[in-house]
Design an enzyme around this catalytic site. Structure first.
Site, short mmCIF file in Angstrom:
data_model
loop_
_atom_site.label_atom_id
_atom_site.label_comp_id
_atom_site.label_asym_id
_atom_site.label_seq_id
_atom_site.Cartn_x
_atom_site.Cartn_y
_atom_site.Cartn_z
N ASP A 58 15.85 -14.40 41.53
CA ASP A 58 16.00 -13.29 42.25
C ASP A 58 17.59 -12.98 42.31
O ASP A 58 17.99 -11.89 42.01
CB ASP A 58 15.45 -13.23 43.68
CG ASP A 58 13.92 -13.04 43.75
OD1 ASP A 58 13.35 -12.42 42.68
OD2 ASP A 58 13.21 -13.51 44.61
N GLN A 62 30.64 -10.93 48.59
CA GLN A 62 31.18 -10.97 49.67
C GLN A 62 32.50 -9.98 49.55
O GLN A 62 33.26 -9.78 48.62
CB GLN A 62 32.00 -12.35 50.09
CG GLN A 62 32.86 -12.37 51.16
CD GLN A 62 32.22 -13.41 52.11
OE1 GLN A 62 31.53 -14.41 51.93
NE2 GLN A 62 32.73 -13.27 53.32
P1 NAD Z 1 19.31 -17.14 45.68
O1 NAD Z 1 19.16 -16.34 44.41
O2 NAD Z 1 19.26 -18.36 45.54
O3 NAD Z 1 18.30 -16.25 46.68
C1 NAD Z 1 18.15 -17.02 47.78
C2 NAD Z 1 16.55 -16.97 48.10
O4 NAD Z 1 16.20 -15.52 48.46
C3 NAD Z 1 15.55 -17.15 47.07
O5 NAD Z 1 14.48 -17.81 47.22
C4 NAD Z 1 15.25 -15.94 46.27
O6 NAD Z 1 13.80 -16.01 45.77
C5 NAD Z 1 15.06 -15.17 47.70
N1 NAD Z 1 15.30 -13.63 47.56
C6 NAD Z 1 16.27 -12.75 47.03
N2 NAD Z 1 15.85 -11.45 47.05
C7 NAD Z 1 14.67 -11.58 47.48
C8 NAD Z 1 13.97 -10.49 47.79
N3 NAD Z 1 14.11 -9.17 47.56
N4 NAD Z 1 12.58 -10.60 48.38
C9 NAD Z 1 12.17 -11.94 48.53
N5 NAD Z 1 12.90 -13.00 48.27
C10 NAD Z 1 14.32 -12.78 47.85
O7 NAD Z 1 20.56 -16.76 46.33
P2 NAD Z 1 21.69 -15.84 46.14
O8 NAD Z 1 22.23 -15.36 44.82
O9 NAD Z 1 22.81 -16.07 47.15
O10 NAD Z 1 20.97 -14.47 46.57
C11 NAD Z 1 21.62 -13.58 47.59
C12 NAD Z 1 20.54 -13.31 48.48
O11 NAD Z 1 19.90 -14.42 49.18
C13 NAD Z 1 20.75 -12.23 49.43
O12 NAD Z 1 20.54 -10.73 49.15
C14 NAD Z 1 19.68 -12.43 50.66
O13 NAD Z 1 18.73 -11.55 50.67
C15 NAD Z 1 19.37 -13.99 50.51
N6 NAD Z 1 19.84 -14.79 51.86
C16 NAD Z 1 18.72 -15.23 52.48
C17 NAD Z 1 19.13 -15.95 53.64
C18 NAD Z 1 17.79 -16.22 54.55
O14 NAD Z 1 16.66 -16.25 53.96
N7 NAD Z 1 18.12 -16.85 55.56
C19 NAD Z 1 20.33 -16.27 53.94
C20 NAD Z 1 21.30 -15.95 53.13
C21 NAD Z 1 20.96 -14.91 51.84
#
Ligand code: NAD
Length: 263
Positions: A45, A223
């Protein structure tokens, strides 16, 4: 038709990217990194989020599709073993486009406004001290938020960070944004609503810092850097993201397969 490919840059994703480029060019499609009609994201994603931001200036002209080389993603729902099938569908133009709402983020300082679009969410967090922000809904003061931060998400982003914070999952046919708290302080002195708020199209949420304080701001994986600001205004964007759909994969099925089981 013109295509481009965004890879997560690991060896499996790069290998698939090479195969996909060759197959698509064999079918007469043109590789165009700058002005593609379709962008294939290979990775997870996060890779699709990168692809989205690389083409954010021409969202009305491009459609996205994702292949996952790790676990099933929310945006990256094709398996590597399905690459040939996907290429054939693209080459034969056998897809329809579905559009999902986006979040518009306006960072205002003096008379200057910088606008961003988020596919998943924007967050405001304080790294060390309590974040203190006045929250306005449609220009009316609603509450003074104290806590770790706030997450403002799109419907398709409601299954990402927002879900981890206890927010609701919102179907992307609803043009809405959701405001979800991160560890708010609630006691006899300080009070916030405590639950997530879902705002419809044309409503706005404005955050205004109460005092000079350090905080971080993100739009998806990016960021932002703003030393000083007066307010941040959030609303449903007029722009939409377009996904290429080659087969039906209803949203609730996607939620089920991502979070319950995909067997
Ligand atoms: P990444 O690609 O590793 O994504 C982190 C996780 O979020 C992965 O498991 C991915 O499949 C999932 N994810 C991303 N978008 C999603 C969606 N729309 N629906 C369901 N799952 C989704 O990490 P990255 O490149 O840093 O991506 C940034 C995203 O990570 C941010 O937009 C945020 O939504 C997510 N994030 C999640 C958390 C948390 O769940 N605690 C914390 C920080 C960021």
């Amino acid at each position: 038709m013109k295509f481009s490919i965004q890879s997560r840059n690991d060896s499996q994703s790069n290998e698939l990217m090479g195969l996909a480029k060759n197959y698509l060019q064999d079918f007469g499609l043109i590789l165009d990194e700058l002005e593609p009609d379709i962008v294939i994201s290979i990775g997870g994603d996060g890779t699709l989020l990168h692809a989205f931001h690389n083409h954010v200036k021409r969202l009305d002209k491009v459609a996205f599709v994702g292949i996952h080389t790790g676990h099933l993603g929310f945006y990256a729902d094709w398996k590597p073993s399905e690459l040939e099938k996907l290429v054939l569908c693209i080459a034969k133009n056998q897809y329809r486009v579905v559009e999902y709402p986006l979040l518009e983020v306006n960072v205002c300082n003096n008379s200057e406004t910088t606008t961003y679009l988020a596919l998943n969410e924007a967050t405001i967090k304080s790294p060390s001290v309590t974040l203190v922000m006045d929250v306005f809904l449609n220009d009316r003061h609603f509450e003074r938020f104290r806590g770790d931060g706030l997450c403002i998400s799109t419907p398709s982003g409601s299954t990402a960070y927002n879900k981890a914070l206890g927010g609701a999952i919102i179907h992307p046919t609803l043009r809405a944004i959701q405001i979800t708290e991160m560890a708010s302080i609630n006691n006899r002195v300080f009070r916030t609503i405590g639950s997530s708020l879902v705002l419809p199209d044309h409503h706005t949420c404005t955050l205004k810092p109460v005092r000079t304080q350090e905080f971080t701001m993100t739009v998806d994986h990016i960021q932002l850097k703003h030393d000083e600001l007066e307010s941040i205004i959030f609303r449903v964007a007029k722009e939409r993201v377009r996904f290429a759909r080659f087969r039906p994969f209803p949203f609730w099925e996607r939620v089920h397969d991502s979070f319950i089981s995909n067997e």
